[in-house]
Design a protein around this motif. Structure first.
Motif, PDB file in Angstrom:
ATOM      1  N   GLN A 174       6.543  -5.672  11.697  1.00  0.00           N
ATOM      2  CA  GLN A 174       6.782  -6.622  10.616  1.00  0.00           C
ATOM      3  C   GLN A 174       5.465  -7.198  10.107  1.00  0.00           C
ATOM      4  O   GLN A 174       5.277  -7.366   8.914  1.00  0.00           O
ATOM      5  CB  GLN A 174       7.681  -7.766  11.084  1.00  0.00           C
ATOM      6  N   ALA A 175       4.554  -7.501  11.015  1.00  0.00           N
ATOM      7  CA  ALA A 175       3.263  -8.066  10.612  1.00  0.00           C
ATOM      8  C   ALA A 175       2.472  -7.048   9.807  1.00  0.00           C
ATOM      9  O   ALA A 175       1.779  -7.404   8.859  1.00  0.00           O
ATOM     10  CB  ALA A 175       2.477  -8.510  11.835  1.00  0.00           C
ATOM     11  N   GLY A 176       2.574  -5.784  10.156  1.00  0.00           N
ATOM     12  CA  GLY A 176       1.872  -4.747   9.420  1.00  0.00           C
ATOM     13  C   GLY A 176       2.362  -4.639   7.990  1.00  0.00           C
ATOM     14  O   GLY A 176       1.584  -4.457   7.059  1.00  0.00           O
ATOM     15  N   GLU A 177       3.654  -4.753   7.782  1.00  0.00           N
ATOM     16  CA  GLU A 177       4.215  -4.683   6.437  1.00  0.00           C
ATOM     17  C   GLU A 177       3.866  -5.943   5.645  1.00  0.00           C
ATOM     18  O   GLU A 177       3.579  -5.888   4.458  1.00  0.00           O
ATOM     19  CB  GLU A 177       5.728  -4.532   6.504  1.00  0.00           C
ATOM     20  N   HIS A 178       3.889  -7.073   6.306  1.00  0.00           N
ATOM     21  CA  HIS A 178       3.645  -8.348   5.637  1.00  0.00           C
ATOM     22  C   HIS A 178       2.160  -8.616   5.461  1.00  0.00           C
ATOM     23  O   HIS A 178       1.765  -9.284   4.515  1.00  0.00           O
ATOM     24  CB  HIS A 178       4.279  -9.486   6.459  1.00  0.00           C
ATOM     25  N   GLY A 179       1.319  -8.069   6.319  1.00  0.00           N
ATOM     26  CA  GLY A 179      -0.103  -8.354   6.296  1.00  0.00           C
ATOM     27  C   GLY A 179      -0.778  -7.920   5.018  1.00  0.00           C
ATOM     28  O   GLY A 179      -1.647  -8.609   4.496  1.00  0.00           O
ATOM     29  N   HIS A 180      -0.372  -6.766   4.470  1.00  0.00           N
ATOM     30  CA  HIS A 180      -0.999  -6.268   3.252  1.00  0.00           C
ATOM     31  C   HIS A 180      -0.713  -7.190   2.077  1.00  0.00           C
ATOM     32  O   HIS A 180      -1.621  -7.515   1.300  1.00  0.00           O
ATOM     33  CB  HIS A 180      -0.510  -4.852   2.964  1.00  0.00           C
ATOM     34  N   GLU A 181       0.530  -7.622   1.938  1.00  0.00           N
ATOM     35  CA  GLU A 181       0.888  -8.539   0.849  1.00  0.00           C
ATOM     36  C   GLU A 181       0.183  -9.885   1.011  1.00  0.00           C
ATOM     37  O   GLU A 181      -0.274 -10.476   0.044  1.00  0.00           O
ATOM     38  CB  GLU A 181       2.403  -8.741   0.797  1.00  0.00           C
ATOM     39  N   SER A 182       0.108 -10.360   2.237  1.00  0.00           N
ATOM     40  CA  SER A 182      -0.543 -11.637   2.491  1.00  0.00           C
ATOM     41  C   SER A 182      -2.034 -11.559   2.156  1.00  0.00           C
ATOM     42  O   SER A 182      -2.598 -12.481   1.561  1.00  0.00           O
ATOM     43  CB  SER A 182      -0.353 -12.033   3.949  1.00  0.00           C
ATOM     44  N   ALA A 183      -2.682 -10.470   2.514  1.00  0.00           N
ATOM     45  CA  ALA A 183      -4.105 -10.304   2.212  1.00  0.00           C
ATOM     46  C   ALA A 183      -4.332 -10.268   0.704  1.00  0.00           C
ATOM     47  O   ALA A 183      -5.281 -10.872   0.202  1.00  0.00           O
ATOM     48  CB  ALA A 183      -4.636  -9.032   2.864  1.00  0.00           C
TER      49      ALA A 183
ATOM     50  N   TRP B 267      -4.033 -13.886  -0.607  1.00  0.00           N
ATOM     51  CA  TRP B 267      -5.197 -14.714  -0.307  1.00  0.00           C
ATOM     52  C   TRP B 267      -6.405 -14.299  -1.151  1.00  0.00           C
ATOM     53  O   TRP B 267      -7.190 -15.138  -1.601  1.00  0.00           O
ATOM     54  CB  TRP B 267      -5.540 -14.645   1.175  1.00  0.00           C
TER      55      TRP B 267
ATOM     56  N   SER C 185       4.972  -6.494  15.572  1.00  0.00           N
ATOM     57  CA  SER C 185       3.763  -5.904  15.014  1.00  0.00           C
ATOM     58  C   SER C 185       4.096  -5.036  13.812  1.00  0.00           C
ATOM     59  O   SER C 185       3.332  -4.965  12.857  1.00  0.00           O
ATOM     60  CB  SER C 185       3.011  -5.099  16.067  1.00  0.00           C
TER      61      SER C 185
END
Length: 116
Positions: free
Chosen positions: A25-34, A37, A23
């Motif tokens: 890692q997902a938090g750090e990666h989620g912002h860039e992914s959003a 997109w 979670s």
């Protein structure tokens, strides 16, 4: 029984540690992914929708002329009637563009896709 409880406890601790790690890692990666997109939508998706809109309303003819009816014997064969309506019209029948075995339908209903 105590060893079973200890094993379950160790497994629970391991699962919590894995969840915390993934979670984070997902938090750090989620912002860039959003952001990626969102950029893809505005720079690829929205212009594609605009181009399709322009093509469909300004370039392509709205009501192209239908082909002349020719009664070819191998087309529009009805081995048995369709199970809806009068049995002669296909499910998505358009009276102006779709010919029946005897020819195109005539009249104002045919222009709007209505059935007889």
């Amino acid at each position: 029984m105590a060893t079973r409880m200890a094993t379950l406890n160790r497994l629970n601790v391991a699962l919590r540690t894995c969840r915390r790690f993934y979670s984070a890692q997902a938090g750090e990666h989620g912002h860039e992914s959003a952001k990626r997109w969102k950029s893809a939508f505005f720079f690829l998706g929205a212009p594609a929708v605009a181009l399709v809109y322009y093509n469909s309303y300004y370039i392509m003819p709205q009501h192209p002329e239908r082909d002349e009816f020719v009664a070819y014997p191998h087309l529009r064969i009805r081995a048995k009637p369709f199970p809806w309506s009068d049995g002669n019209h296909s499910l998505f029948h358009n009276g102006y563009y779709n010919a029946l075995p005897e020819g195109y339908e005539e009249g104002s209903e045919a222009l709007h896709g209505g059935h007889h």
